[in-house]
Design a protein around this motif. Structure first.
Motif, PDB file in Angstrom:
ATOM      1  N   GLU A 191       9.205   1.725   0.049  1.00 12.00           N
ATOM      2  CA  GLU A 191       9.638   0.375   0.432  1.00 12.00           C
ATOM      3  C   GLU A 191       8.637  -0.677  -0.054  1.00 12.00           C
ATOM      4  O   GLU A 191       9.021  -1.756  -0.494  1.00 12.00           O
ATOM      5  CB  GLU A 191       9.796   0.291   1.959  1.00 12.00           C
ATOM      6  CG  GLU A 191      10.212  -1.045   2.479  1.00 12.00           C
ATOM      7  CD  GLU A 191      11.694  -1.338   2.350  1.00 12.00           C
ATOM      8  OE1 GLU A 191      12.068  -2.513   2.562  1.00 12.00           O
ATOM      9  OE2 GLU A 191      12.485  -0.432   2.034  1.00 12.00           O
ATOM     10  N   ALA A 192       7.345  -0.340   0.004  1.00 11.72           N
ATOM     11  CA  ALA A 192       6.293  -1.258  -0.425  1.00 11.72           C
ATOM     12  C   ALA A 192       6.127  -1.286  -1.944  1.00 11.72           C
ATOM     13  O   ALA A 192       5.495  -2.196  -2.485  1.00 11.72           O
ATOM     14  CB  ALA A 192       4.965  -0.874   0.227  1.00 11.72           C
ATOM     15  N   GLY A 193       6.693  -0.279  -2.613  1.00 12.40           N
ATOM     16  CA  GLY A 193       6.541  -0.196  -4.066  1.00 12.40           C
ATOM     17  C   GLY A 193       5.134   0.211  -4.484  1.00 12.40           C
ATOM     18  O   GLY A 193       4.654  -0.175  -5.543  1.00 12.40           O
ATOM     19  N   LEU A 194       4.488   1.001  -3.626  1.00  8.61           N
ATOM     20  CA  LEU A 194       3.119   1.434  -3.884  1.00  8.61           C
ATOM     21  C   LEU A 194       3.040   2.960  -3.837  1.00  8.61           C
ATOM     22  O   LEU A 194       3.914   3.613  -3.289  1.00  8.61           O
ATOM     23  CB  LEU A 194       2.173   0.854  -2.821  1.00  8.61           C
ATOM     24  CG  LEU A 194       2.095  -0.672  -2.750  1.00  8.61           C
ATOM     25  CD1 LEU A 194       1.331  -1.107  -1.508  1.00  8.61           C
ATOM     26  CD2 LEU A 194       1.451  -1.233  -4.006  1.00  8.61           C
ATOM     27  N   SER A 195       1.941   3.487  -4.368  1.00  6.07           N
ATOM     28  CA  SER A 195       1.771   4.943  -4.362  1.00  6.07           C
ATOM     29  C   SER A 195       1.287   5.419  -3.003  1.00  6.07           C
ATOM     30  O   SER A 195       0.636   4.687  -2.255  1.00  6.07           O
ATOM     31  CB  SER A 195       0.787   5.379  -5.448  1.00  6.07           C
ATOM     32  OG  SER A 195      -0.525   5.000  -5.085  1.00  6.07           O
ATOM     33  N   ARG A 196       1.575   6.654  -2.714  1.00  9.01           N
ATOM     34  CA  ARG A 196       1.223   7.276  -1.438  1.00  9.01           C
ATOM     35  C   ARG A 196      -0.291   7.266  -1.196  1.00  9.01           C
ATOM     36  O   ARG A 196      -0.744   7.101  -0.063  1.00  9.01           O
ATOM     37  CB  ARG A 196       1.772   8.708  -1.449  1.00  9.01           C
ATOM     38  CG  ARG A 196       1.597   9.467  -0.181  1.00  9.01           C
ATOM     39  CD  ARG A 196       2.220  10.872  -0.348  1.00  9.01           C
ATOM     40  NE  ARG A 196       1.945  11.685   0.794  1.00  9.01           N
ATOM     41  CZ  ARG A 196       2.768  11.830   1.821  1.00  9.01           C
ATOM     42  NH1 ARG A 196       3.932  11.225   1.819  1.00  9.01           N
ATOM     43  NH2 ARG A 196       2.443  12.601   2.825  1.00  9.01           N
ATOM     44  N   THR A 197      -1.071   7.428  -2.224  1.00  9.85           N
ATOM     45  CA  THR A 197      -2.528   7.472  -2.057  1.00  9.85           C
ATOM     46  C   THR A 197      -3.077   6.148  -1.526  1.00  9.85           C
ATOM     47  O   THR A 197      -4.083   6.141  -0.821  1.00  9.85           O
ATOM     48  CB  THR A 197      -3.238   7.845  -3.378  1.00  9.85           C
ATOM     49  OG1 THR A 197      -2.863   6.898  -4.376  1.00  9.85           O
ATOM     50  CG2 THR A 197      -2.888   9.248  -3.811  1.00  9.85           C
ATOM     51  N   ILE A 198      -2.431   5.058  -1.848  1.00 11.86           N
ATOM     52  CA  ILE A 198      -2.891   3.749  -1.351  1.00 11.86           C
ATOM     53  C   ILE A 198      -2.762   3.681   0.169  1.00 11.86           C
ATOM     54  O   ILE A 198      -3.596   3.076   0.835  1.00 11.86           O
ATOM     55  CB  ILE A 198      -2.123   2.602  -2.048  1.00 11.86           C
ATOM     56  CG1 ILE A 198      -2.509   2.565  -3.536  1.00 11.86           C
ATOM     57  CG2 ILE A 198      -2.408   1.267  -1.383  1.00 11.86           C
ATOM     58  CD1 ILE A 198      -1.715   1.597  -4.374  1.00 11.86           C
ATOM     59  N   PHE A 199      -1.745   4.320   0.707  1.00 11.42           N
ATOM     60  CA  PHE A 199      -1.570   4.340   2.168  1.00 11.42           C
ATOM     61  C   PHE A 199      -2.839   4.837   2.846  1.00 11.42           C
ATOM     62  O   PHE A 199      -3.338   4.225   3.790  1.00 11.42           O
ATOM     63  CB  PHE A 199      -0.379   5.225   2.567  1.00 11.42           C
ATOM     64  CG  PHE A 199      -0.179   5.336   4.050  1.00 11.42           C
ATOM     65  CD1 PHE A 199       0.644   4.450   4.714  1.00 11.42           C
ATOM     66  CD2 PHE A 199      -0.827   6.329   4.794  1.00 11.42           C
ATOM     67  CE1 PHE A 199       0.832   4.539   6.092  1.00 11.42           C
ATOM     68  CE2 PHE A 199      -0.648   6.428   6.162  1.00 11.42           C
ATOM     69  CZ  PHE A 199       0.180   5.521   6.815  1.00 11.42           C
ATOM     70  N   ILE A 209       2.185  -3.033   5.607  1.00 13.53           N
ATOM     71  CA  ILE A 209       2.566  -3.460   6.967  1.00 13.53           C
ATOM     72  C   ILE A 209       3.958  -4.080   6.941  1.00 13.53           C
ATOM     73  O   ILE A 209       4.788  -3.790   7.803  1.00 13.53           O
ATOM     74  CB  ILE A 209       1.531  -4.468   7.516  1.00 13.53           C
ATOM     75  CG1 ILE A 209       0.173  -3.826   7.584  1.00 13.53           C
ATOM     76  CG2 ILE A 209       1.988  -5.076   8.813  1.00 13.53           C
ATOM     77  CD1 ILE A 209      -0.343  -3.429   8.900  1.00 13.53           C
ATOM     78  N   LYS A 210       4.191  -4.930   5.951  1.00 13.19           N
ATOM     79  CA  LYS A 210       5.495  -5.590   5.844  1.00 13.19           C
ATOM     80  C   LYS A 210       6.606  -4.557   5.640  1.00 13.19           C
ATOM     81  O   LYS A 210       7.681  -4.653   6.238  1.00 13.19           O
ATOM     82  CB  LYS A 210       5.477  -6.599   4.695  1.00 13.19           C
ATOM     83  CG  LYS A 210       6.722  -7.424   4.592  1.00 13.19           C
ATOM     84  CD  LYS A 210       6.612  -8.454   3.485  1.00 13.19           C
ATOM     85  CE  LYS A 210       7.885  -9.262   3.403  1.00 13.19           C
ATOM     86  NZ  LYS A 210       7.844 -10.250   2.319  1.00 13.19           N
ATOM     87  N   ALA A 211       6.359  -3.558   4.832  1.00 11.28           N
ATOM     88  CA  ALA A 211       7.354  -2.510   4.587  1.00 11.28           C
ATOM     89  C   ALA A 211       7.627  -1.718   5.858  1.00 11.28           C
ATOM     90  O   ALA A 211       8.790  -1.461   6.208  1.00 11.28           O
ATOM     91  CB  ALA A 211       6.873  -1.582   3.468  1.00 11.28           C
TER      92      ALA A 211
END
Length: 185
Positions: free
Chosen positions: A26-34, A3-5
């Motif tokens: 931007e969040a520094g996370l993998s696409r699957t987490i979305f 959300i912040k990203a």
């Protein structure tokens, strides 16, 4: 973090550039987490809009309090200051949400609910003025809707992009229009 990203990206760029890949980078996370949290990009944008709920409620409470007072040029200026403050803090995000509403029906419905919330508050105040004989021949619902749509467009244009225009000048411009429309000055 997602959300912040997305908030940061929408505050700094157009909705059309927003993508799952960009948000997750931007969040520094993998696409699957979305996809564990959201079905799609509109779902994320609607969640951002929901996140403004506390500020929307605060602004609405302040407007209702003003509406319960005797409506005057001073109370109109105070109400406009509340709107301007809200848009100073969230205008760049709301611009992105408004752009998303223009291309996605789900976002449009969520954004319209927030906008209509303000229209209902204003219409109630206008109804009181009408009953008191202070508005000649005006339909409170139509006038409230027109004034709020005008406010929204003007506030998005003046405070929805950086650099933002002078907030006091924005308050004075909107106040002048409302005061004259409501025959207060």
């Amino acid at each position: 973090m997602i959300i912040k990203a997305a908030d940061s990206l929408l505050r700094n760029g157009p909705y059309r550039d927003l993508s799952v890949e960009l948000v997750m980078n931007e969040a520094g996370l993998s696409r699957t987490i979305f996809y564990r949290h959201f079905d799609d990009m509109p779902g994320l944008v609607i969640e951002l809009l929901r996140g403004l709920g506390a500020d929307v409620d605060r602004a609405t409470r302040e407007l209702v309090q003003l509406e319960n007072e005797s409506v005057s040029a001073a109370t109109v200026r105070s109400a406009m200051a509340i709107w301007v403050d809200f848009f100073q803090r969230h205008g760049t995000l709301l611009r992105g949400v408004a752009e998303g509403a223009g291309v996605d029906e789900e976002i449009e419905l969520a954004y319209d609910r927030v906008r209509r919330h303000f229209s209902v508050v204003v219409a109630e105040g206008l109804r009181r003025l009408s009953k008191a004989g202070r508005l000649d021949g005006m339909d409170p619902d139509s006038v409230a809707e027109a004034l709020n749509v005008m406010n929204e467009r003007y506030l998005l244009r003046t405070l929805g992009r950086e650099p933002q225009e002078d907030p006091q000048a924005v308050v004075e411009t909107l106040s002048l229009i409302w005061i004259r429309t409501l025959q207060l000055g």
